[in-house]
Every structure is written in C-alpha cells, then in structure tokens.
Design a protein around this motif. Structure first.
Motif: not given
Length: 276
Positions: A142-151
């Motif tokens: 199971v792969q997870l991605n970041h839900l937020s954007a990083k600025i």
C-alpha cells in the motif's frame, strides 16, 4: 519614479518515494495488520518514519455495505494493528487507507472524505483503492502520498543591490475538508471546504504546508541598498489562480528588475529683464 517588476518562478517537484505498507495475515488470531516496508520520504534523501495511527476502511467485494468502518490501527513495534479487525472467512477485501487517523473520515467505494484536517508534512492518503485482497500471508503493498502541498521561498539575493526582506502568502488554506476521488487515475485530491485561511510570513529555510487548491497572491517586501539611505519597497505579486496539488512541492524565487533609471526633462526660462 522608479518602477519595479517582481517575477516569481516556481520549481515544482513531486515528493518522492512515499510510504509503502503491506497487509499481513496473522494465523492466530485472524487479525488484519499493516506493516511499513519503506520509510516515508518527505523529499529525496530525507527518510522519516510514519509513526502515527492509520485509518482504514474495508469493503467486501461483491457485497453491499462497509466490512470495516473507519477503523483506527495503532503502531506497535513495526506493525499497525487493531484486535477487532479480522479477515473474513471467505471473499476478498477492498482497502482505503490514510494517515493519521481522523474520527470524522468517511468513504464510499471510490471517495474518501476527511473533515477538519490541518495541512502538515505527515498527512497521507492511499494512492489508489487496493482491490480484491485475499486473506493471505503474502504482503499487499500500500503506497501513501502526501495530502498537503509543500511551499518554500528561496531567500537568496534576488538581484545585485537588493535584499528580500519579507514574503507573505495571502489567504492560504491550512485547514478544511478534503476529498480523495479514487475513481480518477491517479486519484484526485480536492479541498471542498476551507475552514481556516491565513496570511503566512515565511522564514528562510522553513516551508509551509497547505491544502490543495487555487491561490491568490504574495506580498513581497524588499530593500534597495543605498549606503545609509536604504529604500524599502512593497509589492503584491498575483498568483493568477495558480493551483497547488497534493504531494507536490513548490519553491518560489523572486527576481527584482528595475525598469528604468530616474530621468528629468528641464525647460529653461528666459532671464527676467530688469527695468532700467
């Protein structure tokens, strides 16, 4: 009057090598458990361990209704488990996984909804819905991605003779309700309700995590160096509805370009003639 243009350039990078976990079947009792098999990568070369609780939904394939409702899986050693989460005696499961656990989360078979989430580095969603998982000792990745954007903002000298003094991001959403639509490929993350919008002042080297969506503008303050008579300018830089996506990093560097020198045009009046 001296005019300036401020140009913002954004470097966009996918946050690489995000979490992979595996579902493992325990012989006795028949509990469902999750095991992380790679570290979460916040950015290339900087692994961090996922240490919080996971939230898990499960649907039994070919039946109506949820097999596991929003279920909290807690980390013990290297395994996330919940003693009440059992494999079915027969049939396969579809899983939707996210982290950290959110008591207000809900799903359909293709849509994950997270209510009242705050943007952060350690906020994840499953890349896809994991379908037709049979009870087995073999791992299901199971792969997870970041839900937020990083600025991030690059504070290095924007031009000779100028110093970037402050950068404020206006009306940015850091808290709200988010949906992940797994019927799209790849899954689409959308902020549906914005419950907290802030003006954020950046510090050099410190990023800001935001929820995905359209943005408004930066307010940039810079100083023109002139010995003891430095001059400070403030300029608003429109983002023109730029859209920031989940699981991506954006770095802005501002360049300051004078558009011309100050010039004068003089009209010389004739000498006054004195009366004799």
């Amino acid at each position: 009057m001296k005019r300036f243009f401020i140009l913002a350039s954004a470097a966009i990078v996918a946050l690489a090598s995000c979490a992979k976990t595996e579902v493992v079947y325990k012989d006795a009792p028949e509990e469902i458990a999750f095991k992380q098999i790679t570290n979460v990568m916040t950015k290339a070369g900087e692994p961090t361990a996922l240490t919080g609780d996971m939230g898990v939904f499960a649907y039994k394939v070919g039946t109506d209704g949820v097999y596991l409702p929003n279920t909290q899986f807690t980390l013990a050693g290297e395994v996330w488990g919940n003693a009440g989460a059992k494999w079915p005696y027969e049939g396969n499961l579809d899983f939707i996984v996210y982290a950290p656990y959110n008591s207000n989360a809900s799903t359909t078979t293709t849509l994950l909804t997270l209510t009242g989430v705050t943007a952060a580095d350690a906020l994840y969603y499953g890349v896809q819905k994991y379908s037709n998982v049979a009870k087995t000792a073999d791992p299901v990745n199971v792969q997870l991605n970041h839900l937020s954007a990083k600025i991030s903002v690059d504070f290095t000298d924007p031009a000779a003779g100028y110093t970037l003094s402050s950068v404020v991001l206006n009306d940015v959403c850091t808290k709200g309700n988010v949906t992940v639509n797994y019927s799209e490929s790849p899954a689409v993350v959308t902020t549906t309700v914005e419950t907290e919008e802030i003006d954020h002042t950046f510090a050099a080297g410190t990023p800001l995590y935001v929820l995905p969506g359209a943005q408004t503008s930066f307010t940039v303050t810079f100083v023109q160096e002139n010995g003891d008579n430095d001059v400070t300018y403030t300029k608003e830089v429109s983002l023109a509805g730029a859209k920031w996506d989940a699981h991506k990093g954006y770095t802005y560097k501002f360049s300051i370009t004078p558009t011309g020198a100050i010039t004068f045009k003089a009209v010389v009046n004739a000498w006054d003639e004195q009366a004799a």
